[in-house]
Design a protein around this motif. Structure first.
Motif, PDB file in Angstrom:
ATOM      1  N   THR A   3       0.831  -1.205   0.000  1.00  9.87           N
ATOM      2  CA  THR A   3       0.000   0.000   0.000  1.00  9.87           C
ATOM      3  C   THR A   3       0.862   1.251   0.000  1.00  9.87           C
ATOM      4  OG1 THR A   3      -1.724  -1.197   1.201  1.00  9.87           O
ATOM      5  CG2 THR A   3      -1.836   1.207   1.214  1.00  9.87           C
ATOM      6  N   LYS A   4       1.906   1.229   0.819  1.00  9.41           N
ATOM      7  CA  LYS A   4       2.802   2.377   0.879  1.00  9.41           C
ATOM      8  C   LYS A   4       3.504   2.583  -0.454  1.00  9.41           C
ATOM      9  CE  LYS A   4       6.518   4.322   3.700  1.00  9.41           C
ATOM     10  NZ  LYS A   4       7.405   4.104   4.869  1.00  9.41           N
ATOM     11  N   SER A   5       3.928   1.507  -1.075  1.00  3.59           N
ATOM     12  CA  SER A   5       4.583   1.616  -2.382  1.00  3.59           C
ATOM     13  C   SER A   5       3.624   2.174  -3.425  1.00  3.59           C
ATOM     14  CB  SER A   5       5.105   0.246  -2.824  1.00  3.59           C
ATOM     15  OG  SER A   5       6.077  -0.230  -1.928  1.00  3.59           O
ATOM     16  N   ARG A   6       2.352   1.738  -3.388  1.00  5.72           N
ATOM     17  CA  ARG A   6       1.366   2.247  -4.336  1.00  5.72           C
ATOM     18  C   ARG A   6       1.146   3.742  -4.145  1.00  5.72           C
ATOM     19  NH1 ARG A   6      -4.481   0.724  -2.859  1.00  5.72           N
ATOM     20  NH2 ARG A   6      -3.935   2.373  -1.390  1.00  5.72           N
ATOM     21  N   ASP A   7       1.043   4.185  -2.887  1.00  7.36           N
ATOM     22  CA  ASP A   7       0.841   5.613  -2.613  1.00  7.36           C
ATOM     23  C   ASP A   7       2.043   6.427  -3.063  1.00  7.36           C
ATOM     24  OD1 ASP A   7      -1.592   4.925  -1.570  1.00  7.36           O
ATOM     25  OD2 ASP A   7      -0.930   4.996   0.532  1.00  7.36           O
ATOM     26  N   LEU A   8       3.234   5.895  -2.814  1.00  4.53           N
ATOM     27  CA  LEU A   8       4.428   6.613  -3.244  1.00  4.53           C
ATOM     28  C   LEU A   8       4.499   6.706  -4.757  1.00  4.53           C
ATOM     29  CD1 LEU A   8       7.064   5.116  -0.755  1.00  4.53           C
ATOM     30  CD2 LEU A   8       6.120   7.435  -0.744  1.00  4.53           C
ATOM     31  N   TYR A   9       4.096   5.635  -5.440  1.00  2.00           N
ATOM     32  CA  TYR A   9       4.104   5.652  -6.905  1.00  2.00           C
ATOM     33  C   TYR A   9       3.104   6.673  -7.439  1.00  2.00           C
ATOM     34  CZ  TYR A   9       3.440   4.104 -11.719  1.00  2.00           C
ATOM     35  OH  TYR A   9       3.342   4.064 -13.081  1.00  2.00           O
ATOM     36  N   ARG A  10       1.918   6.698  -6.829  1.00  2.00           N
ATOM     37  CA  ARG A  10       0.896   7.656  -7.264  1.00  2.00           C
ATOM     38  C   ARG A  10       1.379   9.089  -7.047  1.00  2.00           C
ATOM     39  NH1 ARG A  10      -4.473   6.840  -4.214  1.00  2.00           N
ATOM     40  NH2 ARG A  10      -4.510   4.971  -5.526  1.00  2.00           N
ATOM     41  N   GLU A  11       2.003   9.342  -5.893  1.00  2.00           N
ATOM     42  CA  GLU A  11       2.503  10.685  -5.607  1.00  2.00           C
ATOM     43  C   GLU A  11       3.604  11.080  -6.595  1.00  2.00           C
ATOM     44  OE1 GLU A  11       4.675  13.087  -1.911  1.00  2.00           O
ATOM     45  OE2 GLU A  11       3.839  11.082  -1.608  1.00  2.00           O
ATOM     46  N   ALA A  12       4.486  10.129  -6.912  1.00  2.00           N
ATOM     47  CA  ALA A  12       5.552  10.414  -7.862  1.00  2.00           C
ATOM     48  C   ALA A  12       4.998  10.707  -9.248  1.00  2.00           C
ATOM     49  CB  ALA A  12       6.523   9.237  -7.912  1.00  2.00           C
ATOM     50  N   ALA A  13       3.944   9.970  -9.662  1.00  2.00           N
ATOM     51  CA  ALA A  13       3.336  10.198 -10.975  1.00  2.00           C
ATOM     52  C   ALA A  13       2.694  11.579 -11.043  1.00  2.00           C
ATOM     53  CB  ALA A  13       2.310   9.107 -11.267  1.00  2.00           C
ATOM     54  N   GLU A  14       2.017  11.962  -9.963  1.00  2.00           N
ATOM     55  CA  GLU A  14       1.394  13.288  -9.946  1.00  2.00           C
ATOM     56  C   GLU A  14       2.443  14.389 -10.037  1.00  2.00           C
ATOM     57  OE1 GLU A  14      -0.854  13.256  -6.389  1.00  2.00           O
ATOM     58  OE2 GLU A  14      -2.510  12.037  -7.217  1.00  2.00           O
ATOM     59  N   ARG A  15       3.543  14.233  -9.330  1.00  2.00           N
ATOM     60  CA  ARG A  15       4.603  15.233  -9.394  1.00  2.00           C
ATOM     61  C   ARG A  15       5.234  15.289 -10.781  1.00  2.00           C
ATOM     62  NH1 ARG A  15       7.791  14.405  -3.605  1.00  2.00           N
ATOM     63  NH2 ARG A  15       6.099  15.169  -2.263  1.00  2.00           N
ATOM     64  N   ALA A  16       5.335  14.147 -11.413  1.00  2.00           N
ATOM     65  CA  ALA A  16       5.887  14.132 -12.767  1.00  2.00           C
ATOM     66  C   ALA A  16       4.980  14.876 -13.738  1.00  2.00           C
ATOM     67  CB  ALA A  16       6.101  12.685 -13.224  1.00  2.00           C
ATOM     68  N   HIS A  17       3.668  14.657 -13.616  1.00  2.00           N
ATOM     69  CA  HIS A  17       2.726  15.374 -14.480  1.00  2.00           C
ATOM     70  C   HIS A  17       2.796  16.882 -14.222  1.00  2.00           C
ATOM     71  CE1 HIS A  17       0.834  12.062 -16.502  1.00  2.00           C
ATOM     72  NE2 HIS A  17       0.596  11.427 -15.349  1.00  2.00           N
ATOM     73  N   GLU A  18       2.895  17.272 -12.954  1.00  2.00           N
ATOM     74  CA  GLU A  18       2.995  18.693 -12.629  1.00  2.00           C
ATOM     75  C   GLU A  18       4.275  19.292 -13.212  1.00  2.00           C
ATOM     76  OE1 GLU A  18       2.829  18.869  -8.439  1.00  2.00           O
ATOM     77  OE2 GLU A  18       0.687  18.315  -8.283  1.00  2.00           O
ATOM     78  N   ALA A  19       5.377  18.566 -13.114  1.00  2.00           N
ATOM     79  CA  ALA A  19       6.635  19.056 -13.649  1.00  2.00           C
ATOM     80  C   ALA A  19       6.572  19.192 -15.163  1.00  2.00           C
ATOM     81  CB  ALA A  19       7.769  18.116 -13.243  1.00  2.00           C
ATOM     82  N   LEU A  20       5.922  18.239 -15.839  1.00  2.00           N
ATOM     83  CA  LEU A  20       5.795  18.302 -17.295  1.00  2.00           C
ATOM     84  C   LEU A  20       4.950  19.489 -17.717  1.00  2.00           C
ATOM     85  CD1 LEU A  20       6.323  17.038 -20.041  1.00  2.00           C
ATOM     86  CD2 LEU A  20       4.334  15.552 -19.669  1.00  2.00           C
TER      87      LEU A  20
END
Length: 366
Positions: free
Chosen positions: A303-320
């Motif tokens: 669960t923690k890994s999934r949340d971290l992955y989701r957070e990383a994806a959101e930050r990547a979209h924001e950066a793009l």
């Protein structure tokens, strides 16, 4: 002689090991009969026969008992397929505390007692524990035998030299005086008065010498850390029916030395620890609780890994999105903006405009 244990794992102090060969016809039936009898007499708490796995044709038996009223001992015996010589077995037992030689032998958790037993033959030599084994009469056979014994890491081999021919009082096995936990692991060899020279000739490559009228404990291979041949040679053994105190003490000291696990023992010990099936109700409950805790921990990590992955994806979209905005990139559905010419392109175009047009070679001269 080297006393290094090299890189081999050392026998844990809580573990008791033995191996042997059953020379009779039906060792599996003998095991089942003895285990039922021991459980009925409350000599063991319980036992279990495991179905033979497809990858190994051995039969496996587990037995559990308590020693000193409170120390639990778990033991596992594997019985190999039959050969012309018999069926070899390996027994590994582990106690909740460091092993005490005064405790009963774990072999008694599976095999019947008695001097006529068929289960206690040494697979290397064919000789038996708990009895006197005279050396062969042939000198070459003596050399071969003692060399094999000096390399054997499973048993404790003791050579006793008779200074003179003994009577009935002198034919008492050493096992009679040993603590119970040692009797099934010691092989006693007797050399006649005239065999002193051939015995020592066979053992000289190991740095061992049997004193005339004395005894020696052989080193095994690799020799235990702290083994010194002189320290484990007994100068005199009086074969008159009295306890050979010095020899018993030497065997006990040898058994207390740190020893490397013999070949094949590591797998047997791992199987005892990791593939144990004979659990009490409390142990079953504790194991199930441990499994639940392990699965809960794994689920939490996922669960923690999934949340971290989701957070990383959101930050990547924001950066793009920020990059596109800062670079003037068009959004979805918009035509790309015209691209400004580079300084190099502008310079080349200016040079081209200044260059005179080439003369036409076909034009008439004036």
């Amino acid at each position: 002689m080297s006393t290094s244990l090299s890189a081999r794992p050392v026998l844990p102090p809580t573990v008791w090991l033995a191996r042997g060969r059953h020379t009779g016809a039906t060792p599996d039936a003998e095991l089942r009969h003895t285990l039922h009898w021991l459980k009925a007499g409350q000599d063991i708490d319980d036992f279990l026969e495991l179905p033979a796995p497809d990858t190994a044709p051995d039969l496996v038996f587990e037995s559990r008992t308590r020693v000193a009223d409170e120390v639990t001992v778990r033991a596992r015996l594997s019985l190999a397929p039959a050969t012309d010589a018999g069926r070899d077995w390996v027994l590994v037992a582990e106690a909740e505390q460091p092993w005490n030689p005064s405790w009963p032998s774990p072999a008694g958790m599976f095999w019947p007692s008695g001097t006529d037993a068929e289960w206690n033959a040494d697979p290397v030599t064919g000789l038996r524990t708990g009895v006197i084994n005279p050396l062969p009469e042939d000198d070459k056979a003596v050399r071969r035998l003692l060399r094999d014994c000096a390399r054997d890491a499973w048993h404790i081999h003791v050579v006793v030299h008779e200074a003179m021919t003994t009577d009935e009082r002198g034919r008492v096995p050493l096992a009679r005086w040993l603590p119970p936990g040692l009797r099934d692991r010691v092989v006693e060899h007797r050399a006649t008065p005239q065999q002193s020279r051939v015995a020592n000739w066979a053992l000289r490559e190991f740095g061992v010498e049997v004193p005339r009228g004395g005894a020696a404990v052989l080193p095994g291979s690799p020799a235990p850390e702290g083994y010194d041949a002189d320290a484990f040679a007994v100068r005199a053994v009086f074969l008159d029916g009295t306890e050979p105190v010095d020899l018993v003490e030497a065997v006990a000291r040898y058994d207390a030395l740190p020893r490397a696990l013999p070949d094949g023992a590591r797998d047997a010990l791992t199987a005892l620890r990791e593939e144990w099936h004979l659990l009490t109700t409390a142990e079953e409950l504790a194991r199930e609780r441990a499994l639940v805790a392990m699965y809960a921990e794994a689920l939490e990590a996922m669960t923690k890994s999934r949340d971290l992955y989701r957070e990383a994806a959101e930050r990547a979209h924001e950066a793009l999105a920020a990059y596109r905005e800062s670079a003037g990139s068009p959004g979805p559905g918009q035509p790309p903006a015209p691209r400004a010419p580079s300084p190099l392109t502008r310079t080349l175009e200016r040079l081209k405009a200044r260059r005179p047009a080439p003369e036409d070679p076909a034009a008439p001269d004036h």
